[in-house]
Design a protein around this motif. Structure first.
Motif, PDB file in Angstrom:
ATOM      1  N   THR A  22      60.841  60.556  15.145  1.00  0.00           N
ATOM      2  CA  THR A  22      61.028  59.729  13.800  1.00  0.00           C
ATOM      3  C   THR A  22      62.687  60.302  13.463  1.00  0.00           C
ATOM      4  N   PRO A  23      63.666  59.489  13.329  1.00  0.00           N
ATOM      5  CA  PRO A  23      63.514  58.195  13.882  1.00  0.00           C
ATOM      6  C   PRO A  23      63.503  58.127  15.685  1.00  0.00           C
ATOM      7  N   THR A  24      63.261  57.024  16.116  1.00  0.00           N
ATOM      8  CA  THR A  24      62.992  56.924  17.745  1.00  0.00           C
ATOM      9  C   THR A  24      64.257  56.893  18.267  1.00  0.00           C
ATOM     10  N   ARG A  25      64.505  57.796  19.305  1.00  0.00           N
ATOM     11  CA  ARG A  25      65.769  58.036  19.965  1.00  0.00           C
ATOM     12  C   ARG A  25      65.309  58.351  21.365  1.00  0.00           C
ATOM     13  N   VAL A  26      66.273  57.731  22.411  1.00  0.00           N
ATOM     14  CA  VAL A  26      65.966  58.040  23.692  1.00  0.00           C
ATOM     15  C   VAL A  26      67.100  58.162  24.405  1.00  0.00           C
ATOM     16  N   LYS A  27      67.176  58.996  25.322  1.00  0.00           N
ATOM     17  CA  LYS A  27      68.563  59.286  26.210  1.00  0.00           C
ATOM     18  C   LYS A  27      68.116  58.991  27.640  1.00  0.00           C
ATOM     19  N   VAL A  28      68.706  57.764  27.986  1.00  0.00           N
ATOM     20  CA  VAL A  28      68.547  57.290  29.340  1.00  0.00           C
ATOM     21  C   VAL A  28      69.585  58.004  30.215  1.00  0.00           C
ATOM     22  N   ASP A  29      68.984  58.377  31.509  1.00  0.00           N
ATOM     23  CA  ASP A  29      69.902  59.329  32.349  1.00  0.00           C
ATOM     24  C   ASP A  29      71.117  58.534  32.712  1.00  0.00           C
ATOM     25  N   GLU A  34      72.747  57.976  23.217  1.00  0.00           N
ATOM     26  CA  GLU A  34      71.356  57.725  22.963  1.00  0.00           C
ATOM     27  C   GLU A  34      70.951  56.356  22.236  1.00  0.00           C
ATOM     28  N   LEU A  35      69.912  56.012  22.773  1.00  0.00           N
ATOM     29  CA  LEU A  35      69.462  54.717  22.129  1.00  0.00           C
ATOM     30  C   LEU A  35      68.376  54.795  21.020  1.00  0.00           C
ATOM     31  N   ASP A  36      68.508  53.674  20.123  1.00  0.00           N
ATOM     32  CA  ASP A  36      67.498  53.961  19.084  1.00  0.00           C
ATOM     33  C   ASP A  36      66.455  53.020  18.942  1.00  0.00           C
ATOM     34  N   ALA A  37      65.824  52.770  17.918  1.00  0.00           N
ATOM     35  CA  ALA A  37      64.538  51.811  17.937  1.00  0.00           C
ATOM     36  C   ALA A  37      65.169  50.372  18.201  1.00  0.00           C
ATOM     37  N   PHE A  38      66.047  50.032  17.573  1.00  0.00           N
ATOM     38  CA  PHE A  38      66.819  48.725  17.608  1.00  0.00           C
ATOM     39  C   PHE A  38      67.008  48.327  19.370  1.00  0.00           C
ATOM     40  N   ASP A  39      67.316  49.080  19.900  1.00  0.00           N
ATOM     41  CA  ASP A  39      67.734  49.044  21.215  1.00  0.00           C
ATOM     42  C   ASP A  39      66.376  49.071  22.380  1.00  0.00           C
ATOM     43  N   LEU A  40      65.218  49.378  21.859  1.00  0.00           N
ATOM     44  CA  LEU A  40      63.990  49.948  22.540  1.00  0.00           C
ATOM     45  C   LEU A  40      62.767  48.899  22.438  1.00  0.00           C
TER      46      LEU A  40
END
Length: 95
Positions: A22-29, A34-40
């Protein structure tokens, strides 16, 4: 058909790491950002959600299933929409 259209370099499976819940964040190899909830888009089993279940053969109830994701978890993602959106499919585990 593939010969006619060519191959698609954008839509592919990749590994990523959950960096924030929270907030949602993802790091793609191999990506610098980093991508956030709007990208996922997340598969339902990775979110907190409700399920109707039957217990003991005839007792029906609704239960809440919490998201299994934690910071640091490795996940399997697939890019779509020309690399503009990523679908988080499942947790990645090694045996």
């Amino acid at each position: 058909m593939i010969r006619e259209l060519g191959r698609n370099d954008f839509d592919r499976f990749e590994l990523a790491t959950i960096t924030s819940i929270t907030p949602t964040r993802v790091k793609v190899d191999n990506m610098k950002i980093e991508l956030d909830a709007f990208d996922l888009i997340f598969a339902e089993q990775l979110t907190t959600h409700k399920r109707k279940v039957t217990l003991g053969g005839d007792t029906k109830t609704e239960m809440t299933i919490d998201s299994p994701l934690e910071v640091g978890d490795r996940v399997i993602v697939v890019s779509t929409n020309g690399g503009q959106t990523y679908v988080v499919l499942d947790r990645a585990v090694t045996l």
